[in-house]
Design a protein around this motif. Structure first.
Motif, PDB file in Angstrom:
ATOM      1  N   MET A   1     -51.061  13.709 -22.850  1.00 32.13           N
ATOM      2  CA  MET A   1     -51.483  13.014 -24.070  1.00 32.13           C
ATOM      3  C   MET A   1     -51.430  11.507 -23.836  1.00 32.13           C
ATOM      4  O   MET A   1     -50.416  10.982 -23.365  1.00 32.13           O
ATOM      5  CB  MET A   1     -50.558  13.400 -25.233  1.00 32.13           C
ATOM      6  N   PRO A   2     -52.503  10.776 -24.124  1.00 35.55           N
ATOM      7  CA  PRO A   2     -52.511   9.322 -23.913  1.00 35.55           C
ATOM      8  C   PRO A   2     -51.397   8.636 -24.700  1.00 35.55           C
ATOM      9  O   PRO A   2     -51.073   9.027 -25.821  1.00 35.55           O
ATOM     10  CB  PRO A   2     -53.897   8.907 -24.415  1.00 35.55           C
ATOM     11  N   ARG A   3     -50.819   7.606 -24.084  1.00 37.26           N
ATOM     12  CA  ARG A   3     -49.747   6.853 -24.728  1.00 37.26           C
ATOM     13  C   ARG A   3     -50.167   5.406 -24.907  1.00 37.26           C
ATOM     14  O   ARG A   3     -50.969   4.879 -24.141  1.00 37.26           O
ATOM     15  CB  ARG A   3     -48.477   6.903 -23.865  1.00 37.26           C
ATOM     16  N   ASP A   4     -49.580   4.772 -25.911  1.00 39.57           N
ATOM     17  CA  ASP A   4     -49.757   3.335 -26.076  1.00 39.57           C
ATOM     18  C   ASP A   4     -48.729   2.606 -25.218  1.00 39.57           C
ATOM     19  O   ASP A   4     -47.627   3.109 -24.962  1.00 39.57           O
ATOM     20  CB  ASP A   4     -49.577   2.927 -27.540  1.00 39.57           C
ATOM     21  N   ASN A   5     -49.093   1.411 -24.790  1.00 40.08           N
ATOM     22  CA  ASN A   5     -48.218   0.581 -23.969  1.00 40.08           C
ATOM     23  C   ASN A   5     -48.011  -0.750 -24.682  1.00 40.08           C
ATOM     24  O   ASN A   5     -48.939  -1.548 -24.816  1.00 40.08           O
ATOM     25  CB  ASN A   5     -48.849   0.350 -22.594  1.00 40.08           C
ATOM     26  N   LEU A   6     -46.795  -0.974 -25.173  1.00 37.00           N
ATOM     27  CA  LEU A   6     -46.467  -2.225 -25.853  1.00 37.00           C
ATOM     28  C   LEU A   6     -45.989  -3.242 -24.827  1.00 37.00           C
ATOM     29  O   LEU A   6     -45.119  -2.944 -24.005  1.00 37.00           O
ATOM     30  CB  LEU A   6     -45.374  -1.992 -26.895  1.00 37.00           C
ATOM     31  N   SER A   7     -46.539  -4.442 -24.868  1.00 39.44           N
ATOM     32  CA  SER A   7     -46.116  -5.503 -23.957  1.00 39.44           C
ATOM     33  C   SER A   7     -46.023  -6.820 -24.713  1.00 39.44           C
ATOM     34  O   SER A   7     -46.588  -6.978 -25.799  1.00 39.44           O
ATOM     35  CB  SER A   7     -47.086  -5.635 -22.777  1.00 39.44           C
ATOM     36  N   MET A   8     -45.281  -7.761 -24.114  1.00 38.50           N
ATOM     37  CA  MET A   8     -45.155  -9.106 -24.661  1.00 38.50           C
ATOM     38  C   MET A   8     -45.877 -10.058 -23.717  1.00 38.50           C
ATOM     39  O   MET A   8     -45.657 -10.028 -22.503  1.00 38.50           O
ATOM     40  CB  MET A   8     -43.686  -9.502 -24.780  1.00 38.50           C
ATOM     41  N   PHE A   9     -46.740 -10.900 -24.281  1.00 38.85           N
ATOM     42  CA  PHE A   9     -47.492 -11.828 -23.443  1.00 38.85           C
ATOM     43  C   PHE A   9     -47.233 -13.268 -23.874  1.00 38.85           C
ATOM     44  O   PHE A   9     -46.814 -13.536 -25.015  1.00 38.85           O
ATOM     45  CB  PHE A   9     -48.988 -11.509 -23.485  1.00 38.85           C
ATOM     46  N   LEU A  10     -47.464 -14.191 -22.941  1.00 40.65           N
ATOM     47  CA  LEU A  10     -47.273 -15.613 -23.226  1.00 40.65           C
ATOM     48  C   LEU A  10     -48.476 -16.120 -24.008  1.00 40.65           C
ATOM     49  O   LEU A  10     -49.594 -16.154 -23.490  1.00 40.65           O
ATOM     50  CB  LEU A  10     -47.108 -16.395 -21.923  1.00 40.65           C
ATOM     51  N   ALA A  11     -48.236 -16.513 -25.259  1.00 43.66           N
ATOM     52  CA  ALA A  11     -49.322 -16.962 -26.132  1.00 43.66           C
ATOM     53  C   ALA A  11     -49.535 -18.470 -26.057  1.00 43.66           C
ATOM     54  O   ALA A  11     -50.663 -18.950 -26.172  1.00 43.66           O
ATOM     55  CB  ALA A  11     -49.039 -16.545 -27.572  1.00 43.66           C
ATOM     56  N   GLU A  12     -48.450 -19.233 -25.885  1.00 46.45           N
ATOM     57  CA  GLU A  12     -48.565 -20.682 -25.731  1.00 46.45           C
ATOM     58  C   GLU A  12     -47.350 -21.201 -24.985  1.00 46.45           C
ATOM     59  O   GLU A  12     -46.281 -20.594 -25.007  1.00 46.45           O
ATOM     60  CB  GLU A  12     -48.689 -21.379 -27.088  1.00 46.45           C
ATOM     61  N   ARG A  13     -47.522 -22.321 -24.308  1.00 48.80           N
ATOM     62  CA  ARG A  13     -46.414 -22.888 -23.537  1.00 48.80           C
ATOM     63  C   ARG A  13     -45.489 -23.662 -24.471  1.00 48.80           C
ATOM     64  O   ARG A  13     -45.941 -24.528 -25.227  1.00 48.80           O
ATOM     65  CB  ARG A  13     -46.937 -23.805 -22.431  1.00 48.80           C
ATOM     66  N   PRO A  14     -44.201 -23.375 -24.422  1.00 46.30           N
ATOM     67  CA  PRO A  14     -43.268 -24.088 -25.300  1.00 46.30           C
ATOM     68  C   PRO A  14     -43.044 -25.515 -24.819  1.00 46.30           C
ATOM     69  O   PRO A  14     -43.027 -25.786 -23.615  1.00 46.30           O
ATOM     70  CB  PRO A  14     -41.989 -23.262 -25.179  1.00 46.30           C
ATOM     71  N   ASP A  16     -40.437 -27.197 -26.445  1.00 46.61           N
ATOM     72  CA  ASP A  16     -39.010 -27.327 -26.730  1.00 46.61           C
ATOM     73  C   ASP A  16     -38.438 -25.918 -26.856  1.00 46.61           C
ATOM     74  O   ASP A  16     -38.438 -25.173 -25.893  1.00 46.61           O
ATOM     75  CB  ASP A  16     -38.797 -28.151 -27.998  1.00 46.61           C
ATOM     76  N   ALA A  17     -37.986 -25.553 -28.035  1.00 51.11           N
ATOM     77  CA  ALA A  17     -37.424 -24.220 -28.240  1.00 51.11           C
ATOM     78  C   ALA A  17     -38.529 -23.162 -28.288  1.00 51.11           C
ATOM     79  O   ALA A  17     -39.680 -23.449 -28.626  1.00 51.11           O
ATOM     80  CB  ALA A  17     -36.618 -24.187 -29.540  1.00 51.11           C
ATOM     81  N   ILE A  18     -38.144 -21.930 -27.926  1.00 48.93           N
ATOM     82  CA  ILE A  18     -39.057 -20.800 -28.059  1.00 48.93           C
ATOM     83  C   ILE A  18     -39.270 -20.524 -29.547  1.00 48.93           C
ATOM     84  O   ILE A  18     -38.309 -20.435 -30.321  1.00 48.93           O
ATOM     85  CB  ILE A  18     -38.476 -19.548 -27.379  1.00 48.93           C
ATOM     86  N   ILE A  19     -40.514 -20.373 -29.967  1.00 51.58           N
ATOM     87  CA  ILE A  19     -40.824 -20.129 -31.375  1.00 51.58           C
ATOM     88  C   ILE A  19     -41.221 -18.664 -31.539  1.00 51.58           C
ATOM     89  O   ILE A  19     -42.258 -18.239 -31.009  1.00 51.58           O
ATOM     90  CB  ILE A  19     -41.965 -21.038 -31.865  1.00 51.58           C
TER      91      ILE A  19
END
Length: 242
Positions: A1-14, A16-19
Motif C-alpha cells: 500500500m502506498p505511503r506518504d513521506n513527511l519531510s522538513m525542507f529549508l524554506a528560507e535562510r535564517p 538570526d533565530a530560527i522562525i
C-alpha cells in the motif's frame, strides 16, 4: 500500500533565530518503494533524527566544510534508521543503520552512505548512533585522543565543556587520567560537569571572578586546551615569575 513521506525542507535562510513555520516547512510526498531500489541501495525508515549545532551553519550560504542546504531541499541531518528493503549484501531488512537521510520519514540510500550496527561494537540502543557514538563524540575522540593525547596527571582545559562535543572530550580526558577543567556558561552547567560527568573543576566564564578562578585552577602548565569555538572566553594570562 502506498505511503506518504513527511519531510522538513529549508524554506528560507535564517538571519538570526530560527522562525517556526518560516525557516523550515513541512512537505508530504509519496514515499519511495522497494521497487524503486537499484543495485547497491537500501530503503530505510527513519527512527530517530539528530538535532546538531552544525545544522544552523548548514542553513547559511556561507562557505563551509559542506555545501549549504539549498532552499527547497530536505534539511540535512544525521539519522538512525531501520532497513525496510535491500539490494546490497551490506544490509538486510530489519537491520539498524546510521546515515544522513535528512529530516524525512523514508529514504533510499546507496552503499557508502550508511553504516550498519556492526560498525558500533556493543551497541544497545539506536539512539547511541546519534549521541555517545555519533559525530559530535567522534569529533571529541579525534581531538582528544588523536591530537591532544593527554597523559595521566596532565592538565586539560575544555571550553564549551557542557556541549555535545566538549562534555565527551572532558570525559575522555578523565578516562586517560588527566585533571580536567571545564569552561561553560552557567552555574547549573558547572554542577552537572562536576557532579555527573566527573570533571575536576568547572568554571562559569560569565562570573565576575572567572579570571581569578581560572588562574587558581591552572597553577601548572595547561598541557591540552580543547577549544570548542565561537563561545570561547578570553582567558587571563599568567605573568611569568620574575
Amino acid at each position: 500500500m502506498p505511503r506518504d513521506n513527511l519531510s522538513m525542507f529549508l524554506a528560507e535562510r535564517p538571519t538570526d533565530a530560527i522562525i517556526p513555520g518560516r525557516t523550515l516547512n513541512r512537505r508530504t510526498s509519496p514515499a519511495p518503494e522497494p521497487s524503486d531500489l537499484k543495485d547497491g541501495e537500501i530503503l530505510v525508515e527513519v527512527l530517530y533524527l539528530s538535532l546538531d549545532p552544525a545544522m544552523r551553519g548548514w542553513m547559511s550560504d556561507a562557505r563551509s566544510y559542506l555545501p549549504p542546504v539549498k532552499i527547497g531541499d530536505t534539511m540535512r541531518g544525521f539519522t538512525a534508521c531501520r532497513v525496510l528493503a535491500s539490494r546490497t549484501p551490506r544490509a538486510q531488512p530489519g537491520d539498524i543503520v546510521s546515515c544522513i537521510t535528512g529530516w524525512t520519514e523514508y529514504a533510499i540510500m546507496r552503499e557508502g552512505q550508511f553504516e550498519t550496527a556492526a560498525s558500533y561494537p556493543g551497541l544497545r540502543d539506536p539512539l547511541d548512533m546519534l549521541s555517545a557514538l555519533g559525530i559530535t563524540s567522534l569529533t571529541a575522540w579525534l581531538g582528544m585522543v588523536q591530537i591532544g593525547d593527554p597523559k595521566p596527571g596532565e592538565l586539560v582545559v575544555v571550553s564549551g565543556a557542557a556541549g555535545a562535543t566538549g562534555s565527551v572530550a572532558g570525559q575522555i580526558a578523565k578516562i586517560k587520567g588527566a585533571t580536567v577543567v571545564g569552561i561553560c556558561g552557567s552555574e547549573d552547567k558547572c554542577r552537572w560537569l562536576v557532579d555527573e560527568l566527573g570533571f575536576d573543576v568547572a568554571l562559569n566564564y560569565k562570573a565576575a571572578d572567572f579570571d581569578q578562578k581560572f588562574l587558581d585552577a591552572t597553577q601548572s602548565y595547561i598541557d591540552v586546551y580543547f577549544d570548542n569555538g565561537e563561545h570561547t572566553p578570553t582567558l587571563p594570562l599568567r605573568q611569568p615569575a620574575s
